[in-house]
Scaffold this active site. Sequence first.
Site, PDB file in Angstrom:
ATOM      1  N   ASP A   1     -77.464 -80.869  29.033  1.00  0.00           N
ATOM      2  CA  ASP A   1     -76.820 -79.532  29.007  1.00  0.00           C
ATOM      3  C   ASP A   1     -77.793 -78.742  29.717  1.00  0.00           C
ATOM      4  O   ASP A   1     -78.850 -79.242  30.123  1.00  0.00           O
ATOM      5  CB  ASP A   1     -76.510 -78.924  27.806  1.00  0.00           C
ATOM      6  CG  ASP A   1     -75.257 -77.975  27.606  1.00  0.00           C
ATOM      7  OD1 ASP A   1     -75.352 -77.249  28.222  1.00  0.00           O
ATOM      8  OD2 ASP A   1     -74.212 -78.541  26.975  1.00  0.00           O
TER       9      ASP A   1
ATOM     10  N   HIS B   1     -73.102 -76.497  32.996  1.00  0.00           N
ATOM     11  CA  HIS B   1     -73.954 -76.934  32.147  1.00  0.00           C
ATOM     12  C   HIS B   1     -75.100 -77.718  32.351  1.00  0.00           C
ATOM     13  O   HIS B   1     -75.391 -78.798  31.590  1.00  0.00           O
ATOM     14  CB  HIS B   1     -73.256 -77.616  30.939  1.00  0.00           C
ATOM     15  CG  HIS B   1     -72.439 -76.493  30.036  1.00  0.00           C
ATOM     16  ND1 HIS B   1     -73.150 -75.465  29.026  1.00  0.00           N
ATOM     17  CD2 HIS B   1     -71.180 -76.219  29.798  1.00  0.00           C
ATOM     18  CE1 HIS B   1     -72.329 -74.741  28.522  1.00  0.00           C
ATOM     19  NE2 HIS B   1     -71.072 -75.318  28.606  1.00  0.00           N
TER      20      HIS B   1
ATOM     21  N   GLU C   1     -66.600 -75.209  30.839  1.00  0.00           N
ATOM     22  CA  GLU C   1     -67.132 -73.718  30.839  1.00  0.00           C
ATOM     23  C   GLU C   1     -68.247 -73.876  32.484  1.00  0.00           C
ATOM     24  O   GLU C   1     -69.333 -73.594  32.200  1.00  0.00           O
ATOM     25  CB  GLU C   1     -68.078 -73.561  29.913  1.00  0.00           C
ATOM     26  CG  GLU C   1     -67.351 -73.560  28.376  1.00  0.00           C
ATOM     27  CD  GLU C   1     -68.192 -73.489  27.206  1.00  0.00           C
ATOM     28  OE1 GLU C   1     -67.870 -72.557  26.266  1.00  0.00           O
ATOM     29  OE2 GLU C   1     -69.462 -73.858  27.245  1.00  0.00           O
TER      30      GLU C   1
HETATM   31  C1  ACM Z   1     -67.256 -76.942  24.333  1.00  0.00           C
HETATM   32  O1  ACM Z   1     -67.347 -76.459  23.194  1.00  0.00           O
HETATM   33  N1  ACM Z   1     -67.748 -76.004  25.638  1.00  0.00           N
HETATM   34  C2  ACM Z   1     -66.416 -78.052  24.794  1.00  0.00           C
END
Ligand code: ACM
Length: 534
Positions: free
Chosen positions: A184, A258, A320
């Site tokens: 991440d 991420h 995201e």
């Molecule tokens: C997530 O909670 N971004 C998959």
Amino acid sequence: MPDISPSLLASRPVVPRPAQVVPGEEGGLTLTAATRVSADPEARGTLVWLQRELGAATGLPLATGAEDSEIRLSVDPGAGLGREGYRLIVDDEGAIIIGNDPAGVFYGAQTLRQLLPAAAHRDAPLGDTAWTLPAVRVTDAPRFAWRGLMLDTARHFIPKREVLRYIDLLALHKMNVLHLHLSDDQGWRVEIRRYPELTRKGSWRTRSQVGVPRPGEEPEFEERPHGGFYTQDDIREIVAYASARHIGVVPEIDVPGHSQAAIHAYPELGEAGEIPVGQRWGIFEEVLAVTDGVVEFYKNVIDELLELFPGTYFHVGGDECPKTQWKGSETARERIRAEGLADEDELQSWFIRQLDDHLTARGRRLVGWDEILEGGLAPGATVVSWRGEEGGIAAARAGHDVVMSPTATSYLDYKQSESEDEPVRVGTLLRTEDVYLAEPVPAELTAEEARHVLGAQVNVWTEHIDTPRRLDYMVFPRLSAFAEKVWSAHERDYAEFEPRLLHHLTRLDAAGVEYRPVDGPRPWHTRPGVHGWG
Ligand code: ACM
């Protein structure tokens, strides 16, 4: 004489609840130093597990014996028990577990352990326990094939020994998928030999945000480096330990958002030059570039990981990913033009499709968060529905497999009560009973569409979970409720479950799990002054 009345059975309720429990006529089996265990060749893994786990707790040798041993483990695919199903019969002669398959035998052994005193979940004997199993006939099989837990090892590293402990706790609950979120913005957690900077530079950050700033305020930081990663041998050990407990490990490398830790290690992966490993929590604009070199890099990373993770599924994240950088990027514009794509959503789909093709060619299946639906779903993809149920419904209707994991019922980092004492309250209220009662299969799906629902998983994001003690507090007892929901096809009534859960907590106590007490946090569970959100 130990108590072997029928109430012994009633006093040892099994969690998750088996499909059928029929009390035996009388009697029961008391394990002693003379008790022998035998197993069919296919059930030998469970024999080894029983000797190791039950041997440690009871101090009994449970030596391997011949076919007339008191405890018998066998596999019989012809017994009509169903996938992962088992039958356990205990009478005063002995105990026999017949599994549909080796996993079924293992689950039968987990049930057998729960029919013993809670001390059977300790690592050494207390010295005064009667190891008596009540006479019973249990017939059991799971409702869902995917019964999962995701651990975010990126925001805060979860040491290998804790991952192994969690594998044992999943096995105790008859769960079978451990999804490891391995990369991440704030950290890269797995050794990749071809790209050593991923862990040398990407596995640690100089400091970490603490809590969430109040509106208009700046975040606070703990000014201390945080890091850690799993070597390839650690991963081999984790995967083998899980496999011996019939748990598949699904790795996740989160792209194309991420990805700041990877970009810090190899700036050419990004659009913005040199950036630090993330120190704050949230969603950030720094994303991967869509060059051939980046696609190649991740295919190489995947190839190394496929050697370590033999299971079918490989998770590529996909959640995201802000499109801001791509909108301003010449490379992205050129890729959109060259591939005939409509926009940046389709560009993200293009990126995921490259990895889907790569995984499919290697006999694997891509899994992604439900954003992978936007801009067109890759042909082989399985979708984890997290932003509500909509993604799961759309994917199932399009004929894709789905795993249900909507935030409101599946995010174990979310607060367990509205009390100020709840440590770093985030998200919406998610009590044990809410987890227990929420139905995994969306009501909108027809029976045919619902066949694509492989199961469900709960997720633990660790921005505010910085130690294994905090992890236990957030995961338990909600995981026990979740496990029953994905295993058992019974109608669920929380008033019926709660007394069984209270008994089950004595097993978690014996196993040393620091679960959240049902009446709320103890003083040492609180995080005074650390603000959350929601
Ligand atoms: C997530 O909670 N971004 C998959």
